[in-house]
Design an enzyme around this catalytic site. Structure first.
Site, PDB file in Angstrom:
ATOM      1  NE  ARG A 115      -4.102  -1.619   2.073  1.00  0.00           N
ATOM      2  CZ  ARG A 115      -5.448  -1.748   2.815  1.00  0.00           C
ATOM      3  NH1 ARG A 115      -5.038  -1.398   4.155  1.00  0.00           N
ATOM      4  NH2 ARG A 115      -6.358  -2.200   2.419  1.00  0.00           N
ATOM      5  N   GLY A 132      -7.048  -9.657   0.883  1.00  0.00           N
ATOM      6  CA  GLY A 132      -5.466 -10.261   1.425  1.00  0.00           C
ATOM      7  C   GLY A 132      -5.249 -11.438   1.293  1.00  0.00           C
ATOM      8  N   GLY A 167     -11.968  -4.616   2.475  1.00  0.00           N
ATOM      9  CA  GLY A 167     -13.271  -4.236   2.534  1.00  0.00           C
ATOM     10  C   GLY A 167     -14.027  -3.476   1.521  1.00  0.00           C
TER      11      GLY A 167
HETATM   12  C1  3PG Z   1      -8.532  -1.973   5.483  1.00  0.00           C
HETATM   13  O1  3PG Z   1      -7.322  -2.287   5.740  1.00  0.00           O
HETATM   14  O2  3PG Z   1      -9.236  -2.859   5.354  1.00  0.00           O
HETATM   15  C2  3PG Z   1      -8.551  -0.262   5.179  1.00  0.00           C
HETATM   16  O3  3PG Z   1      -7.524   0.204   5.537  1.00  0.00           O
HETATM   17  C3  3PG Z   1      -9.461   0.064   6.269  1.00  0.00           C
HETATM   18  O4  3PG Z   1      -9.383  -0.093   7.604  1.00  0.00           O
HETATM   19  P1  3PG Z   1     -10.660  -0.494   8.541  1.00  0.00           P
HETATM   20  O5  3PG Z   1     -11.143  -1.899   8.209  1.00  0.00           O
HETATM   21  O6  3PG Z   1      -9.964  -0.241  10.072  1.00  0.00           O
HETATM   22  O7  3PG Z   1     -11.575   0.856   8.426  1.00  0.00           O
END
Ligand code: 3PG
Ligand code: MG
Length: 414
Positions: A57, A368, A391
């Protein structure tokens, strides 16, 4: 061309299909002499000692930062890291390791500013070509609930707000949403734009056949995605615990395998509504225990014993699925089809990864576990697009509106 006559990429509000509204892009904006605030998603995994274990990222955020710097902007970058308690500064929540890594990638020092919202007029000292990292934005009180007063304070720091954090686009927070309402100019960075271009290419106007692979442990977490995709795709490949629930729905036994019997009805409804679209595995790889050294046995689906655990799809199923993938025009992939971390149960995911890589289809992968599998099987450079999001990627597939994108569209339309 966009409404304002600027060239733009392919993304055309896939969220509200058919609408000509899009968003402004960093590349369209003259940032010379401007203060540019970039919201990136630098939420990277770290080990217990705080060392970054995957910098994907951070690397993906570099082009937007470099572009703004090269065109004469003073650049401020912020991101969240983890889910800290708002109002409390703890060393473990700091972006310090990210400042170091970003500095290595850019070949320059990156100053980290801790109290950037209420810390006085520090930003007056910024000059073109300067680059600073603003400490974990989720430490600020009101970030998570998109507090308007906080968003206004952030917005006055900049002339141009750039959202390049596609990974956080499903969150309406002060740095992803509120600030975009109040900043003089709000636009998408190149990563955000590339992610949305790739996803809309795959889903809004896909080359057919469109094949989705949705796997992973639970139907419940992906039920809305399965429903949304079943209606749009030509073939919906299911794997993992999700496939087990579909095997149950199809009337076969799965022994002790991971599944959600409560959702068999939902799976049956999808099978009935979309006949022939969801191939059910015909063979599976079983074991008596969930372990890397468990003995693997290939079985026809009808032969699974009461004490068996299904840990992968079998070779005949993998061959069928590889054929479907080979003929696809577009492939969307989320989730490994087996326990690929254990070599004995990696065959299905390896075969599918190889087939996606070999296919002439435009392929997009996200999440992931999927990316870990793609890297393990060494096919990353033959996937059309690999999303940095988890997400947000899933919510896009569900057809949900991403608030961080919606606000950029609103700004472009007004
Ligand atoms: C992730 O890794 O899914 C994003 O950076 C968002 O993070 P979060 O789920 O803590 O909002
Ligand atoms: Mg998350």
């Amino acid at each position: 061309m966009s409404q304002k006559g600027r060239p733009e990429g392919e993304y055309r509000s896939a969220q509200h299909e058919g609408s000509p509204v899009s968003f402004r892009r960093l590349s369209d904006i003259d940032v010379r002499g401007k203060r540019v605030l970039v919201r990136a998603d630098l939420n990277v995994p770290q080990d217990d000692a705080g060392r970054i274990t995957d910098d994907t990222r951070i690397r993906a955020s570099v082009p937007g930062i470099r572009d703004a710097l090269a065109r004469g902007a003073a650049v401020m970058v912020t991101s969240h890291l983890g889910r800290p308690t708002e109002g409390e500064w703890k060393p473990g929540d700091s972006l310090a390791p990210i400042a170091t890594r970003l500095g290595e990638l850019l070949g320059r020092d990156v100053l980290l500013i801790r109290d950037w919202v209420d810390g006085g007029a520090w930003h007056d000292a910024l000059r073109p070509g300067d680059l600073v990292l603003l400490e974990n934005c989720r430490i600020n009180k009101g970030e998570k609930k998109d507090d308007d007063a906080l968003a206004r304070k952030m917005a006055v720091l900049c002339d141009v707000y750039v959202n390049d954090a596609f990974g956080t686009a499903h969150r309406a927070e002060a740095t992803t949403h509120g600030i975009a309402r109040h900043a003089p100019i709000a636009c998408a960075g190149p990563l955000m734009a590339a992610e949305l271009d790739a996803l809309s290419r795959a889903l809004a106007s896909p080359a057919r056949p469109l094949v989705a692979i949705v796997a992973g442990s639970k139907v419940s977490t992906k039920l809305t995605i399965l429903r949304a995709l079943a209606a749009r795709v030509d073939t919906l490949v299911v794997g993992g615990g999700i496939a087990n629930t579909f095997i149950l729905a199809d009337g076969a036994r799965i022994g002790k395998s991971l599944a959600e019997p409560d959702l068999v009805g939902e799976a049956q409804a999808i099978l009935a509504q979309f006949p022939g679209k969801v191939p059910i595995p015909v063979d599976v790889v079983c074991a008596k225990a969930f372990a890397a050294d468990a003995k693997a046995a290939v079985k026809a689906v009808g032969e699974v014993a009461d004490d068996d655990l299904i840990l992968d799809i079998g070779p005949r199923t993998a061959e069928t699925l590889a054929g479907i993938v080979a003929n696809a025009g577009t492939i969307v992939w989320n989730g490994p089809v087996g326990v690929f971390e254990f070599d004995a149960f990696a065959g299905g995911t390896r075969a599918l990864a190889g087939a996606v890589a070999a296919s002439r289809a435009f392929s997009i992968a996200g999440g992931g576990d999927t990316i870990a599998a793609i890297n393990k099987f060494g096919v990353a450079d033959r996937i059309g697009y690999i999303s940095t999001a988890g997400g947000a990627f899933l919510e896009f597939l569900e057809g949900k509106t991403l608030p961080a994108v919606a606000i950029l569209e609103q700004r472009a339309a007004s």
